[in-house]
Write a protein that holds these residues in place. Structure first.
Motif, PDB file in Angstrom:
ATOM      1  N   GLU A 155      15.071   2.935 -11.348  1.00 48.78           N
ATOM      2  CA  GLU A 155      16.202   3.387 -12.282  1.00 48.78           C
ATOM      3  C   GLU A 155      17.304   3.783 -12.044  1.00 48.78           C
ATOM      4  OE1 GLU A 155      15.779   2.810 -15.507  1.00 48.78           O
ATOM      5  OE2 GLU A 155      13.471   2.284 -15.757  1.00 48.78           O
ATOM      6  N   ILE A 156      18.412   3.446 -11.854  1.00 48.43           N
ATOM      7  CA  ILE A 156      19.616   3.520 -11.558  1.00 48.43           C
ATOM      8  C   ILE A 156      20.614   4.273 -13.246  1.00 48.43           C
ATOM      9  CG2 ILE A 156      21.683   2.844 -10.889  1.00 48.43           C
ATOM     10  CD1 ILE A 156      20.006   0.553  -9.663  1.00 48.43           C
ATOM     11  N   TYR A 157      21.511   5.296 -12.527  1.00 46.17           N
ATOM     12  CA  TYR A 157      22.159   6.445 -13.752  1.00 46.17           C
ATOM     13  C   TYR A 157      23.445   5.536 -12.826  1.00 46.17           C
ATOM     14  CZ  TYR A 157      25.185   9.072 -15.847  1.00 46.17           C
ATOM     15  OH  TYR A 157      27.042  10.123 -15.878  1.00 46.17           O
ATOM     16  N   TRP A 158      24.536   5.012 -13.251  1.00 50.26           N
ATOM     17  CA  TRP A 158      25.941   4.493 -12.423  1.00 50.26           C
ATOM     18  C   TRP A 158      27.014   4.940 -13.012  1.00 50.26           C
ATOM     19  CZ3 TRP A 158      30.231   1.851 -14.031  1.00 50.26           C
ATOM     20  CH2 TRP A 158      30.491   1.468 -12.637  1.00 50.26           C
ATOM     21  N   GLN A 159      27.860   5.590 -12.692  1.00 51.26           N
ATOM     22  CA  GLN A 159      29.279   6.716 -12.349  1.00 51.26           C
ATOM     23  C   GLN A 159      29.745   6.973 -11.564  1.00 51.26           C
ATOM     24  OE1 GLN A 159      31.004   6.371 -16.089  1.00 51.26           O
ATOM     25  NE2 GLN A 159      28.379   5.619 -16.821  1.00 51.26           N
ATOM     26  N   ASP A 160      31.319   7.152 -11.666  1.00 53.53           N
ATOM     27  CA  ASP A 160      31.803   7.576 -10.938  1.00 53.53           C
ATOM     28  C   ASP A 160      31.324   8.933 -10.730  1.00 53.53           C
ATOM     29  OD1 ASP A 160      33.677   9.678 -12.258  1.00 53.53           O
ATOM     30  OD2 ASP A 160      33.662   7.906 -13.473  1.00 53.53           O
ATOM     31  N   THR A 161      31.439   9.184  -8.986  1.00 44.48           N
ATOM     32  CA  THR A 161      31.301   9.914  -8.014  1.00 44.48           C
ATOM     33  C   THR A 161      31.055  11.754  -8.762  1.00 44.48           C
ATOM     34  OG1 THR A 161      31.481   9.387  -5.798  1.00 44.48           O
ATOM     35  CG2 THR A 161      32.097  11.950  -6.435  1.00 44.48           C
ATOM     36  N   GLY A 162      32.536  12.056  -9.730  1.00 43.17           N
ATOM     37  CA  GLY A 162      32.949  13.429 -10.688  1.00 43.17           C
ATOM     38  C   GLY A 162      31.854  13.076 -11.396  1.00 43.17           C
ATOM     39  N   THR A 163      31.446  12.118 -12.732  1.00 42.01           N
ATOM     40  CA  THR A 163      30.573  12.245 -13.616  1.00 42.01           C
ATOM     41  C   THR A 163      29.307  12.243 -12.989  1.00 42.01           C
ATOM     42  OG1 THR A 163      32.877  10.069 -14.533  1.00 42.01           O
ATOM     43  CG2 THR A 163      29.970  10.918 -15.415  1.00 42.01           C
ATOM     44  N   VAL A 164      28.997  11.282 -11.967  1.00 43.95           N
ATOM     45  CA  VAL A 164      28.137  11.711 -11.447  1.00 43.95           C
ATOM     46  C   VAL A 164      27.530  13.361 -11.591  1.00 43.95           C
ATOM     47  CG1 VAL A 164      26.378  11.546  -9.707  1.00 43.95           C
ATOM     48  CG2 VAL A 164      27.223   9.245 -10.765  1.00 43.95           C
ATOM     49  N   ILE A 222      20.161  11.157  -5.538  1.00 50.47           N
ATOM     50  CA  ILE A 222      21.611  11.126  -5.338  1.00 50.47           C
ATOM     51  C   ILE A 222      22.026  10.204  -4.070  1.00 50.47           C
ATOM     52  CG2 ILE A 222      22.146  13.008  -4.240  1.00 50.47           C
ATOM     53  CD1 ILE A 222      24.651  13.664  -6.457  1.00 50.47           C
ATOM     54  N   TRP A 223      23.077   9.813  -4.838  1.00 54.42           N
ATOM     55  CA  TRP A 223      23.692   8.907  -3.110  1.00 54.42           C
ATOM     56  C   TRP A 223      25.571   8.498  -4.157  1.00 54.42           C
ATOM     57  CZ3 TRP A 223      22.418   2.764  -1.780  1.00 54.42           C
ATOM     58  CH2 TRP A 223      23.397   2.877  -0.257  1.00 54.42           C
ATOM     59  N   VAL A 224      26.295   9.701  -3.578  1.00 55.96           N
ATOM     60  CA  VAL A 224      27.711   8.780  -4.617  1.00 55.96           C
ATOM     61  C   VAL A 224      28.330   9.585  -2.758  1.00 55.96           C
ATOM     62  CG1 VAL A 224      27.312  10.452  -6.341  1.00 55.96           C
ATOM     63  CG2 VAL A 224      26.993  11.982  -4.438  1.00 55.96           C
ATOM     64  N   ALA A 225      30.173   9.102  -2.749  1.00 53.95           N
ATOM     65  CA  ALA A 225      30.705   8.938  -2.176  1.00 53.95           C
ATOM     66  C   ALA A 225      31.783   9.725  -2.001  1.00 53.95           C
ATOM     67  CB  ALA A 225      31.849   7.230  -2.870  1.00 53.95           C
ATOM     68  N   ILE A 253       0.573  -1.416  -0.066  1.00 52.00           N
ATOM     69  CA  ILE A 253       0.089  -0.327  -0.441  1.00 52.00           C
ATOM     70  C   ILE A 253       0.573   1.562  -0.295  1.00 52.00           C
ATOM     71  CG2 ILE A 253      -1.932  -1.005   1.027  1.00 52.00           C
ATOM     72  CD1 ILE A 253      -0.924   0.226   3.916  1.00 52.00           C
ATOM     73  N   GLY A 254       1.823   1.085  -0.140  1.00 51.93           N
ATOM     74  CA  GLY A 254       2.490   2.357  -0.134  1.00 51.93           C
ATOM     75  C   GLY A 254       2.623   2.794  -1.248  1.00 51.93           C
ATOM     76  N   PRO A 255       3.931   4.266  -1.784  1.00 52.02           N
ATOM     77  CA  PRO A 255       3.997   5.078  -3.190  1.00 52.02           C
ATOM     78  C   PRO A 255       4.033   3.711  -5.071  1.00 52.02           C
ATOM     79  CG  PRO A 255       5.313   5.673  -1.083  1.00 52.02           C
ATOM     80  CD  PRO A 255       4.885   4.576  -0.382  1.00 52.02           C
ATOM     81  N   LYS A 256       4.419   4.567  -5.183  1.00 50.22           N
ATOM     82  CA  LYS A 256       4.027   3.412  -7.177  1.00 50.22           C
ATOM     83  C   LYS A 256       4.713   4.825  -7.921  1.00 50.22           C
ATOM     84  CE  LYS A 256       0.912   0.552  -4.929  1.00 50.22           C
ATOM     85  NZ  LYS A 256       0.621  -0.234  -4.286  1.00 50.22           N
ATOM     86  N   GLY A 257       4.671   3.937  -8.820  1.00 50.19           N
ATOM     87  CA  GLY A 257       5.851   4.789  -9.939  1.00 50.19           C
ATOM     88  C   GLY A 257       7.295   3.831  -9.952  1.00 50.19           C
ATOM     89  N   THR A 258       7.918   5.185 -10.615  1.00 51.28           N
ATOM     90  CA  THR A 258       9.556   5.084 -11.031  1.00 51.28           C
ATOM     91  C   THR A 258      10.071   5.840  -9.667  1.00 51.28           C
ATOM     92  OG1 THR A 258       8.587   4.176 -12.965  1.00 51.28           O
ATOM     93  CG2 THR A 258      10.822   5.537 -12.777  1.00 51.28           C
ATOM     94  N   ILE A 259      11.666   5.477  -9.902  1.00 54.74           N
ATOM     95  CA  ILE A 259      12.228   6.988  -9.547  1.00 54.74           C
ATOM     96  C   ILE A 259      13.605   6.211  -9.464  1.00 54.74           C
ATOM     97  CG2 ILE A 259      11.124   7.172  -6.855  1.00 54.74           C
ATOM     98  CD1 ILE A 259      12.899   4.962  -5.689  1.00 54.74           C
ATOM     99  N   THR A 260      13.865   7.567 -10.127  1.00 57.30           N
ATOM    100  CA  THR A 260      15.694   7.603 -10.667  1.00 57.30           C
ATOM    101  C   THR A 260      16.554   8.240  -9.527  1.00 57.30           C
ATOM    102  OG1 THR A 260      14.943   8.132 -12.582  1.00 57.30           O
ATOM    103  CG2 THR A 260      16.753   8.504 -12.685  1.00 57.30           C
ATOM    104  N   LEU A 261      17.269   6.915  -9.299  1.00 57.94           N
ATOM    105  CA  LEU A 261      18.544   7.434  -8.418  1.00 57.94           C
ATOM    106  C   LEU A 261      19.734   7.362  -9.348  1.00 57.94           C
ATOM    107  CD1 LEU A 261      20.028   6.606  -6.143  1.00 57.94           C
ATOM    108  CD2 LEU A 261      20.639   4.549  -6.583  1.00 57.94           C
ATOM    109  N   TYR A 262      20.471   8.518  -8.943  1.00 55.08           N
ATOM    110  CA  TYR A 262      22.383   8.735  -9.558  1.00 55.08           C
ATOM    111  C   TYR A 262      23.222   8.342  -8.903  1.00 55.08           C
ATOM    112  CZ  TYR A 262      19.933  11.627 -13.510  1.00 55.08           C
ATOM    113  OH  TYR A 262      19.654  12.417 -14.776  1.00 55.08           O
TER     114      TYR A 262
END
Length: 343
Positions: free
Chosen positions: A67-76, A94-97, A33-42
């Motif tokens: 949905e995931i966009y993955w690259q090194d931190t600088g590129t993100v 966003i979730w980076v190092a 019963i939670g949220p629906k749809g797509t979320i995009t993470l860089y």
């Protein structure tokens, strides 16, 4: 007869509820019963790990697709800055190092202030005091070494200055690596290191590559020693326990790099984004992150990987993430002046 049917129905419902509540304790009960749809993470979290987290997150939240966009931190970060300039960030999260990225984006006014209940178990030094971002992962810069070729176990970052290891040491570059930018910025500000440390390090002819590559080359015997991220060594040893590699936490103190997770204020699915943040910061999320990649949990109620002391007991070299964020370009320029530009 009807009374018995009603009783049976009630008992069945109660049993199902008990099962679901039990499963939810271990983080396995789907949220129907939670949220629906797509979320995009860089993100810059290693691809294999983020894919596992995605699978578990979507299993627990069947109405959400990540949905995931993955690259090194600088590129993100470059991608986000381009989207900011264009007037619309396409990501929800966003979730980076590199903790300084959270501060930069907060100053640009693109983050949503959100303090999830799960963050109560996270030390204050791993959270933005205003609530715009929080560490979702914790990276520790260690000294890794080949146990076959290095006879004297290193004790600190200064061991890489030893002429015995000339040309056989390695590390990353702040040009592309968020954790190494944080490392360089921290030591530049430390009285025991400063720019002199990096000048001496450059004179010992280090090989420049990613932390993962540094770790692998040490295990392969191509390098004797290097500065790398702790989890890269633990992950390698999980896959190959007999590899001739080990690591130490410098006795004088370590550089600890929190990896911020945050929500963009213009997210098209804020409730879905909040659900993902809460999952990553939850006890089950941090436990899975630890088990998948050997990460040190950001929560105090999740035990660290084997052989690792808790965050609160680590001797840490203080980092001024506000100063690092403000002087990022200068840090990179000073590094290039000393080591030369990346090929």
């Amino acid at each position: 007869m009807k009374v018995n049917q009603v009783r049976f129905g009630v008992i069945t419902l109660l049993c199902a509820l008990i099962v679901c509540l039990t499963m939810s304790v271990v983080g396995s009960c789907p949220n129907e019963i939670g949220p629906k749809g797509t979320i995009t993470l860089y993100t810059s979290v290693p691809a294999a790990i983020i894919e596992e987290l995605k699978e578990e997150f979507e299993a627990q939240n069947p109405g959400l697709h990540l949905e995931i966009y993955w690259q090194d931190t600088g590129t993100v970060v470059d991608k986000i800055n381009q989207e900011i300039a264009a007037g619309q960030v396409q990501a929800d999260l966003i979730w980076v190092a590199d903790f300084t990225v959270g501060e930069e984006l907060k100053e640009k006014g693109v983050l949503l202030r959100y303090i999830p209940a799960e963050s109560v178990e996270i030390p204050y030094i791993l959270k933005d005091k205003e609530g715009y971002y929080c560490a979702g992962e914790l990276l520790i810069m260690v000294v890794a070494y080949n146990t076959d070729t290095v006879t004297a176990i290193p004790t600190g970052y200064e061991d890489l200055l030893d002429a015995r290891y000339y040309g056989r040491i390695g590390h990353d570059t702040p040009e592309t690596s968020g954790p190494f930018l944080y490392f360089v910025g921290t030591l530049l500000q430390d009285a025991d290191f400063g720019e002199e440390f990096f000048v001496a390090l450059a004179e010992n002819s280090p090989q420049i590559q990613t932390s993962t590559q540094t770790t692998q080359r040490i295990a392969d015997g191509e390098l004797d020693m290097g500065i790398t991220i702790d989890y890269t060594v633990r992950t390698l040893l999980m896959e190959n326990p007999s590899a001739p590699i080990d690591y130490i936490y410098p006795e004088a103190g370590v550089v600890m790099v929190p990896g911020p997770i945050a929500i963009f204020k213009d997210s098209q699915n804020i409730e879905g984004a909040k659900t993902f943040v809460r999952y990553i910061l939850s006890k089950s999320g941090q436990t899975l992150l630890r088990d998948l990649g050997g990460y040190v949990p950001v929560r105090l109620d999740v035990s660290p990987p084997e052989r690792i002391i808790t965050v609160t007991k680590l001797k840490v070299i203080p980092s001024d993430n506000y100063w690092i964020a403000e002087h990022k370009d200068d840090i990179v320029s000073r590094f290039i002046d000393i080591f030369g530009e990346e090929d």
